[in-house]
Design an enzyme around this catalytic site. Structure first.
Site, PDB file in Angstrom:
ATOM      1  N   ALA A   1       0.867  -1.175   0.000  1.00 34.45           N
ATOM      2  CA  ALA A   1       0.000   0.000   0.000  1.00 34.45           C
ATOM      3  C   ALA A   1       0.906   1.228   0.000  1.00 34.45           C
ATOM      4  CB  ALA A   1      -0.883  -0.019   1.238  1.00 34.45           C
TER       5      ALA A   1
ATOM      6  N   GLY B   1       0.549  -5.030   0.920  1.00 34.26           N
ATOM      7  CA  GLY B   1      -0.672  -5.102   0.108  1.00 34.26           C
ATOM      8  C   GLY B   1      -0.416  -5.710  -1.261  1.00 34.26           C
TER       9      GLY B   1
ATOM     10  N   GLU C   1      -0.595  -9.347  -0.671  1.00 34.80           N
ATOM     11  CA  GLU C   1      -2.013  -9.665  -0.437  1.00 34.80           C
ATOM     12  C   GLU C   1      -2.813  -9.640  -1.740  1.00 34.80           C
ATOM     13  OE1 GLU C   1      -2.132  -6.570   2.776  1.00 34.80           O
ATOM     14  OE2 GLU C   1      -3.438  -8.046   3.708  1.00 34.80           O
TER      15      GLU C   1
ATOM     16  N   GLU D   1       4.531  -5.365   7.256  1.00 42.00           N
ATOM     17  CA  GLU D   1       3.709  -4.373   7.975  1.00 42.00           C
ATOM     18  C   GLU D   1       4.149  -4.160   9.414  1.00 42.00           C
ATOM     19  OE1 GLU D   1       2.509  -6.717   5.990  1.00 42.00           O
ATOM     20  OE2 GLU D   1       0.924  -5.912   4.721  1.00 42.00           O
TER      21      GLU D   1
HETATM   22  N1  COA Z   1       4.596   3.152  -0.591  1.00 41.18           N
HETATM   23  C1  COA Z   1       4.976   4.309  -1.126  1.00 41.18           C
HETATM   24  N2  COA Z   1       6.126   4.470  -1.817  1.00 41.18           N
HETATM   25  C2  COA Z   1       6.896   3.400  -1.955  1.00 41.18           C
HETATM   26  C3  COA Z   1       6.569   2.149  -1.427  1.00 41.18           C
HETATM   27  C4  COA Z   1       5.351   2.044  -0.710  1.00 41.18           C
HETATM   28  N3  COA Z   1       4.918   0.890  -0.202  1.00 41.18           N
HETATM   29  N4  COA Z   1       7.556   1.278  -1.719  1.00 41.18           N
HETATM   30  C5  COA Z   1       8.481   1.964  -2.425  1.00 41.18           C
HETATM   31  N5  COA Z   1       8.070   3.255  -2.573  1.00 41.18           N
HETATM   32  C6  COA Z   1       8.774   4.333  -3.271  1.00 41.18           C
HETATM   33  C7  COA Z   1       9.959   4.850  -2.484  1.00 41.18           C
HETATM   34  O1  COA Z   1       9.536   5.777  -1.522  1.00 41.18           O
HETATM   35  C8  COA Z   1      10.774   5.471  -3.599  1.00 41.18           C
HETATM   36  O2  COA Z   1      10.184   6.695  -3.970  1.00 41.18           O
HETATM   37  P1  COA Z   1      11.128   8.021  -4.177  1.00 41.18           P
HETATM   38  O3  COA Z   1      12.058   7.639  -5.300  1.00 41.18           O
HETATM   39  O4  COA Z   1      10.165   9.096  -4.520  1.00 41.18           O
HETATM   40  O5  COA Z   1      11.863   8.203  -2.892  1.00 41.18           O
HETATM   41  C9  COA Z   1      10.553   4.523  -4.763  1.00 41.18           C
HETATM   42  O6  COA Z   1       9.344   3.844  -4.479  1.00 41.18           O
HETATM   43  C10 COA Z   1      11.642   3.494  -4.943  1.00 41.18           C
HETATM   44  O7  COA Z   1      11.809   2.811  -3.713  1.00 41.18           O
HETATM   45  P2  COA Z   1      13.200   2.674  -2.924  1.00 41.18           P
HETATM   46  O8  COA Z   1      12.901   2.441  -1.480  1.00 41.18           O
HETATM   47  O9  COA Z   1      14.089   3.840  -3.250  1.00 41.18           O
HETATM   48  O10 COA Z   1      13.794   1.363  -3.619  1.00 41.18           O
HETATM   49  P3  COA Z   1      14.847   0.359  -2.963  1.00 41.18           P
HETATM   50  O11 COA Z   1      15.284  -0.524  -4.088  1.00 41.18           O
HETATM   51  O12 COA Z   1      15.872   1.060  -2.200  1.00 41.18           O
HETATM   52  O13 COA Z   1      13.980  -0.505  -1.922  1.00 41.18           O
HETATM   53  C11 COA Z   1      12.040  -1.743  -1.167  1.00 41.18           C
HETATM   54  C12 COA Z   1      12.922  -1.327  -2.365  1.00 41.18           C
HETATM   55  C13 COA Z   1      10.823  -2.465  -1.734  1.00 41.18           C
HETATM   56  C14 COA Z   1      12.829  -2.687  -0.247  1.00 41.18           C
HETATM   57  C15 COA Z   1      11.604  -0.487  -0.383  1.00 41.18           C
HETATM   58  O14 COA Z   1      11.068   0.448  -1.312  1.00 41.18           O
HETATM   59  C16 COA Z   1      10.563  -0.745   0.671  1.00 41.18           C
HETATM   60  O15 COA Z   1      10.878  -1.268   1.728  1.00 41.18           O
HETATM   61  N6  COA Z   1       9.292  -0.346   0.404  1.00 41.18           N
HETATM   62  C17 COA Z   1       8.226  -0.438   1.369  1.00 41.18           C
HETATM   63  C18 COA Z   1       7.759  -1.869   1.504  1.00 41.18           C
HETATM   64  C19 COA Z   1       6.658  -1.986   2.552  1.00 41.18           C
HETATM   65  O16 COA Z   1       6.859  -1.770   3.723  1.00 41.18           O
HETATM   66  N7  COA Z   1       5.456  -2.338   2.075  1.00 41.18           N
HETATM   67  C20 COA Z   1       4.343  -2.590   2.920  1.00 41.18           C
HETATM   68  C21 COA Z   1       3.519  -1.385   3.107  1.00 41.18           C
HETATM   69  S1  COA Z   1       2.171  -1.742   4.201  1.00 41.18           S
END
Ligand code: COA
Length: 261
Positions: A67, A112, A115, A135
């Site tokens: 999400a 999400g 999911e 989460e």
């Molecule tokens: N919601 C909003 N934005 C998200 C996102 C999410 N769930 N997951 C990634 N993004 C965005 C990042 O903020 C970033 O945006 P920006 O360039 O404007 O800063 C972009 O997507 C790229 O992500 P980034 O974190 O820079 O890539 P990475 O390769 O370093 O890491 C992940 C990849 C997937 C490990 C990391 O993005 C992450 O942990 N995301 C959240 C995962 C999460 O907790 N999901 C569950 C939500 S309930």
């Protein structure tokens, strides 16, 4: 259908390909994206020409990274139940869709996103896929049906560890756990596999295929008798023209020509 800003749609014959198109945000599910997804799935319910749906994310790095966390600051105890229930409703629309829905997962399927893949009828993942429910890192838990679907799919002990630890698992482990149906080398192979599978299913009797969805889902329903659902579905199939056609085609040693009636 209103103009879509976060999804793109394409057709391969009678198969609809829905791509979540927010690659710069790893296809995170904003509320606007979810609302478009609901609209598209509802349109599938109204279109009997569509004989299969592929749901995927743009690019190779992520199916959906969860999400959209940037929208989380407005969540509180008052409004979060509706947030969860709205998401659950959309994912249930996918799960109960009459036509098969396959998630093609490349890269991250987190929160999400995982999911969403679980709500699809089948999952095909690339070797690079990574599944996780992170989460608890944010002080929440899966709210779009993940606690339930995961437990059914991978079992109680694994579901507990997976959701409590927030550890990511790779495609190989996901396949071993029964979380994905097939693992392919890359995304184009995964798309091809999904299309092949849907084309194969598309040659079968549509009403029988639709009722398989109902019967399998009945196995997970808290109420009702799945065996009775199956018997009712079996009887319904036997009243169709496609049943007569299927049996005749077998006995006459020819290909069946199903019409969905
Ligand atoms: N919601 C909003 N934005 C998200 C996102 C999410 N769930 N997951 C990634 N993004 C965005 C990042 O903020 C970033 O945006 P920006 O360039 O404007 O800063 C972009 O997507 C790229 O992500 P980034 O974190 O820079 O890539 P990475 O390769 O370093 O890491 C992940 C990849 C997937 C490990 C990391 O993005 C992450 O942990 N995301 C959240 C995962 C999460 O907790 N999901 C569950 C939500 S309930």
């Amino acid at each position: 259908m209103n103009d879509l800003e976060n999804l793109s749609l394409s057709r391969d014959g009678n198969i609809l390909v829905v791509t979540i198109n927010r690659e710069s945000k790893l296809n995170a599910l904003s509320l606007a994206t979810l609302s478009e997804l609901k609209q598209v799935i509802q349109s599938v319910y109204d279109d009997r020409e569509i004989r299969g749906v592929i749901l995927t994310g743009a690019g190779e790095k992520a199916f959906v990274a969860g999400a959209d966390i940037s929208e989380f600051r407005s969540l509180n105890e008052m409004n979060a139940r509706k947030f969860s229930e709205d998401g659950q409703e959309i994912f249930a629309l996918i799960e109960n869709c009459h036509t098969p829905v396959i998630a093609v997962v490349s890269g991250y399927a987190l929160g999400g996103g995982s999911e969403l893949a679980l709500a699809c009828h089948m999952r095909i993942a690339t070797r690079s896929a990574k599944f996780g429910q992170p989460e608890v890192n944010l002080g929440i838990l899966p709210g779009y049906g993940g606690t339930q679907r995961l437990t059914y799919l991978i079992g109680r002990g694994r579901a507990m560890e997976y959701m409590m630890s927030a550890a990511m698992i790779d495609a190989e482990k996901a396949e071993k756990w029964g979380l994905v149906n097939h693992v392919t080398e890359d995304k184009s192979a995964a798309m091809e596999k999904a299309l092949d599978l849907l084309r194969t299913i598309g040659q079968k009797a549509p009403i029988a295929v639709e009722l398989v969805v109902d019967c399998v889902n009945a196995a997970f329903a808290k109420e009702g008798d799945g065996y009775q659902t199956e018997a009712n579905a079996f009887a319904r199939c036997c009243g169709t023209e496609d049943f007569a056609e299927g049996v005749s085609a077998f006995l006459e040693k020819r290909q069946a020509n199903f019409k969905g009636v």
